[in-house]
Design a protein around this motif. Structure first.
Motif, PDB file in Angstrom:
ATOM      1  N   MET A   1      39.418  20.494  21.917  1.00 42.55           N
ATOM      2  CA  MET A   1      38.108  21.125  21.744  1.00 42.55           C
ATOM      3  C   MET A   1      37.208  20.244  20.873  1.00 42.55           C
ATOM      4  O   MET A   1      37.613  19.734  19.848  1.00 42.55           O
ATOM      5  CB  MET A   1      38.354  22.495  21.067  1.00 42.55           C
ATOM      6  N   THR A   2      35.967  20.043  21.314  1.00 44.16           N
ATOM      7  CA  THR A   2      35.046  19.215  20.526  1.00 44.16           C
ATOM      8  C   THR A   2      34.168  20.113  19.656  1.00 44.16           C
ATOM      9  O   THR A   2      33.931  21.263  19.982  1.00 44.16           O
ATOM     10  CB  THR A   2      34.151  18.350  21.436  1.00 44.16           C
ATOM     11  N   HIS A   3      33.709  19.568  18.573  1.00 46.98           N
ATOM     12  CA  HIS A   3      32.862  20.318  17.638  1.00 46.98           C
ATOM     13  C   HIS A   3      31.516  19.642  17.516  1.00 46.98           C
ATOM     14  O   HIS A   3      31.445  18.425  17.419  1.00 46.98           O
ATOM     15  CB  HIS A   3      33.514  20.336  16.242  1.00 46.98           C
ATOM     16  N   SER A   4      30.459  20.403  17.518  1.00 45.29           N
ATOM     17  CA  SER A   4      29.152  19.816  17.225  1.00 45.29           C
ATOM     18  C   SER A   4      28.913  19.946  15.731  1.00 45.29           C
ATOM     19  O   SER A   4      29.642  20.658  15.046  1.00 45.29           O
ATOM     20  CB  SER A   4      28.056  20.557  18.004  1.00 45.29           C
ATOM     21  N   THR A   5      27.889  19.249  15.235  1.00 42.99           N
ATOM     22  CA  THR A   5      27.597  19.296  13.798  1.00 42.99           C
ATOM     23  C   THR A   5      27.327  20.726  13.341  1.00 42.99           C
ATOM     24  O   THR A   5      27.622  21.091  12.213  1.00 42.99           O
ATOM     25  CB  THR A   5      26.377  18.425  13.461  1.00 42.99           C
ATOM     26  N   SER A   6      26.771  21.568  14.238  1.00 41.35           N
ATOM     27  CA  SER A   6      26.439  22.944  13.845  1.00 41.35           C
ATOM     28  C   SER A   6      27.680  23.823  13.687  1.00 41.35           C
ATOM     29  O   SER A   6      27.599  24.897  13.103  1.00 41.35           O
ATOM     30  CB  SER A   6      25.488  23.557  14.875  1.00 41.35           C
ATOM     31  N   ASP A   7      28.844  23.382  14.186  1.00 45.71           N
ATOM     32  CA  ASP A   7      30.068  24.185  14.046  1.00 45.71           C
ATOM     33  C   ASP A   7      30.613  24.131  12.624  1.00 45.71           C
ATOM     34  O   ASP A   7      31.495  24.892  12.254  1.00 45.71           O
ATOM     35  CB  ASP A   7      31.183  23.656  14.967  1.00 45.71           C
ATOM     36  N   ARG A   8      30.115  23.196  11.849  1.00 43.91           N
ATOM     37  CA  ARG A   8      30.733  22.928  10.553  1.00 43.91           C
ATOM     38  C   ARG A   8      29.741  23.273   9.447  1.00 43.91           C
ATOM     39  O   ARG A   8      28.593  22.872   9.487  1.00 43.91           O
ATOM     40  CB  ARG A   8      31.088  21.423  10.499  1.00 43.91           C
ATOM     41  N   THR A   9      30.198  23.985   8.453  1.00 43.08           N
ATOM     42  CA  THR A   9      29.314  24.261   7.317  1.00 43.08           C
ATOM     43  C   THR A   9      29.419  23.092   6.339  1.00 43.08           C
ATOM     44  O   THR A   9      30.392  22.339   6.365  1.00 43.08           O
ATOM     45  CB  THR A   9      29.701  25.581   6.605  1.00 43.08           C
ATOM     46  N   GLU A  20      32.722  12.689  15.738  1.00 39.46           N
ATOM     47  CA  GLU A  20      31.805  13.554  16.498  1.00 39.46           C
ATOM     48  C   GLU A  20      31.156  14.637  15.643  1.00 39.46           C
ATOM     49  O   GLU A  20      30.068  15.106  15.964  1.00 39.46           O
ATOM     50  CB  GLU A  20      32.548  14.232  17.651  1.00 39.46           C
ATOM     51  N   SER A  21      31.833  15.026  14.567  1.00 41.07           N
ATOM     52  CA  SER A  21      31.286  16.113  13.755  1.00 41.07           C
ATOM     53  C   SER A  21      30.395  15.606  12.620  1.00 41.07           C
ATOM     54  O   SER A  21      29.950  16.390  11.794  1.00 41.07           O
ATOM     55  CB  SER A  21      32.412  16.991  13.213  1.00 41.07           C
ATOM     56  N   ILE A  22      30.151  14.276  12.564  1.00 41.87           N
ATOM     57  CA  ILE A  22      29.258  13.728  11.529  1.00 41.87           C
ATOM     58  C   ILE A  22      27.817  13.792  12.037  1.00 41.87           C
ATOM     59  O   ILE A  22      27.547  13.457  13.199  1.00 41.87           O
ATOM     60  CB  ILE A  22      29.617  12.258  11.185  1.00 41.87           C
ATOM     61  N   ASP A  23      26.914  14.193  11.172  1.00 40.30           N
ATOM     62  CA  ASP A  23      25.479  14.207  11.479  1.00 40.30           C
ATOM     63  C   ASP A  23      25.082  12.809  12.003  1.00 40.30           C
ATOM     64  O   ASP A  23      25.406  11.807  11.368  1.00 40.30           O
ATOM     65  CB  ASP A  23      24.722  14.534  10.177  1.00 40.30           C
ATOM     66  N   PRO A  24      24.417  12.693  13.146  1.00 42.05           N
ATOM     67  CA  PRO A  24      24.088  11.379  13.725  1.00 42.05           C
ATOM     68  C   PRO A  24      23.334  10.451  12.775  1.00 42.05           C
ATOM     69  O   PRO A  24      23.581   9.238  12.763  1.00 42.05           O
ATOM     70  CB  PRO A  24      23.221  11.724  14.937  1.00 42.05           C
ATOM     71  N   ALA A  25      22.425  11.006  11.951  1.00 41.62           N
ATOM     72  CA  ALA A  25      21.669  10.164  11.010  1.00 41.62           C
ATOM     73  C   ALA A  25      22.609   9.597   9.946  1.00 41.62           C
ATOM     74  O   ALA A  25      22.495   8.427   9.549  1.00 41.62           O
ATOM     75  CB  ALA A  25      20.558  10.977  10.357  1.00 41.62           C
ATOM     76  N   VAL A  26      23.548  10.433   9.504  1.00 46.79           N
ATOM     77  CA  VAL A  26      24.534   9.981   8.509  1.00 46.79           C
ATOM     78  C   VAL A  26      25.440   8.924   9.140  1.00 46.79           C
ATOM     79  O   VAL A  26      25.755   7.891   8.534  1.00 46.79           O
ATOM     80  CB  VAL A  26      25.368  11.179   7.982  1.00 46.79           C
ATOM     81  N   PHE A  27      25.831   9.178  10.384  1.00 47.14           N
ATOM     82  CA  PHE A  27      26.719   8.236  11.087  1.00 47.14           C
ATOM     83  C   PHE A  27      26.039   6.869  11.261  1.00 47.14           C
ATOM     84  O   PHE A  27      26.672   5.827  11.065  1.00 47.14           O
ATOM     85  CB  PHE A  27      27.105   8.817  12.453  1.00 47.14           C
ATOM     86  N   ASP A  28      24.725   6.880  11.586  1.00 47.28           N
ATOM     87  CA  ASP A  28      23.968   5.619  11.735  1.00 47.28           C
ATOM     88  C   ASP A  28      23.927   4.849  10.416  1.00 47.28           C
ATOM     89  O   ASP A  28      24.092   3.625  10.396  1.00 47.28           O
ATOM     90  CB  ASP A  28      22.526   5.908  12.177  1.00 47.28           C
ATOM     91  N   GLU A  29      23.676   5.583   9.325  1.00 51.25           N
ATOM     92  CA  GLU A  29      23.617   4.953   7.990  1.00 51.25           C
ATOM     93  C   GLU A  29      24.984   4.361   7.622  1.00 51.25           C
ATOM     94  O   GLU A  29      25.079   3.236   7.112  1.00 51.25           O
ATOM     95  CB  GLU A  29      23.177   6.016   6.969  1.00 51.25           C
ATOM     96  N   LEU A  30      26.031   5.136   7.903  1.00 50.30           N
ATOM     97  CA  LEU A  30      27.403   4.679   7.623  1.00 50.30           C
ATOM     98  C   LEU A  30      27.708   3.414   8.433  1.00 50.30           C
ATOM     99  O   LEU A  30      28.269   2.441   7.910  1.00 50.30           O
ATOM    100  CB  LEU A  30      28.380   5.808   7.981  1.00 50.30           C
ATOM    101  N   THR A  31      27.312   3.411   9.697  1.00 49.12           N
ATOM    102  CA  THR A  31      27.558   2.251  10.576  1.00 49.12           C
ATOM    103  C   THR A  31      26.814   1.025  10.063  1.00 49.12           C
ATOM    104  O   THR A  31      27.377  -0.072  10.005  1.00 49.12           O
ATOM    105  CB  THR A  31      27.117   2.585  12.022  1.00 49.12           C
ATOM    106  N   ARG A  32      25.546   1.231   9.646  1.00 49.22           N
ATOM    107  CA  ARG A  32      24.735   0.118   9.123  1.00 49.22           C
ATOM    108  C   ARG A  32      25.387  -0.483   7.870  1.00 49.22           C
ATOM    109  O   ARG A  32      25.516  -1.704   7.748  1.00 49.22           O
ATOM    110  CB  ARG A  32      23.328   0.640   8.793  1.00 49.22           C
ATOM    111  N   LEU A  33      25.819   0.391   6.980  1.00 53.36           N
ATOM    112  CA  LEU A  33      26.458  -0.090   5.745  1.00 53.36           C
ATOM    113  C   LEU A  33      27.775  -0.801   6.059  1.00 53.36           C
ATOM    114  O   LEU A  33      28.099  -1.839   5.467  1.00 53.36           O
ATOM    115  CB  LEU A  33      26.703   1.079   4.785  1.00 53.36           C
TER     116      LEU A  33
END
Ligand SMILES: C=C(O[C@@H]1C=C(C(=O)O)C=C[C@H]1O)C(=O)O
Length: 117
Positions: A1-9, A20-33
């Motif tokens: 089962m996949t989870h979207s960011t909204s499934d997680r508090t 998959e459960s990381i906020d895309p903006a956070v994931f982009d920043e993490l990838t850049r760093l």
């Protein structure tokens, strides 16, 4: 089962590897760093390789002229200098000293091997 960011508090930790459960903006920043970290790690490896090329030459020079593998006075000067550089770069001087000692110990091991050969 996949989870979207909204499934997680916000107070629930993300399971390591569950990107998959990381906020895309956070994931982009993490990838850049992480791309910068990978570049820095590559530079460190290349710089260390160059340093070991020099120290191997020193090892052969010392062996040819029957000089001892280690030079504690030179090491003390290097540690003093590196601690000062670390301080001005806002790097923990204790960490800089430990790192230099770790590298030097490996160099001395190489020099001992060269001297025996
Ligand atoms: C490279 C040398 O040999 C040893 C290794 C050192 C180093 O890795 O910087 C420093 C001093 C020596 O104990 C040297 O004498 O310059």
């Amino acid at each position: 089962m996949t989870h979207s960011t909204s499934d997680r508090t916000a107070d629930q930790p993300v399971t390591p590897g569950d990107t998959e459960s990381i906020d895309p903006a956070v994931f982009d920043e993490l990838t850049r760093l992480r791309e910068s970290i990978d570049n820095i790690d590559a530079a460190v490896v290349h710089m260390l390789a160059e340093r070991f090329k020099c120290t191997q030459q020193v090892g052969h020079l010392k062996a040819a002229h029957r000089l001892p593998p280690a030079d504690p006075a030179r090491e003390a000067r290097q540690i003093t200098r590196l601690r000062q550089l670390a301080e001005s770069a806002k790097l923990d001087p204790g960490f800089a000293e430990k790192l230099l000692n770790f590298i030097i110990a490996e160099v001395i091991r190489h020099h001992e091997t060269i001297a025996r050969s």
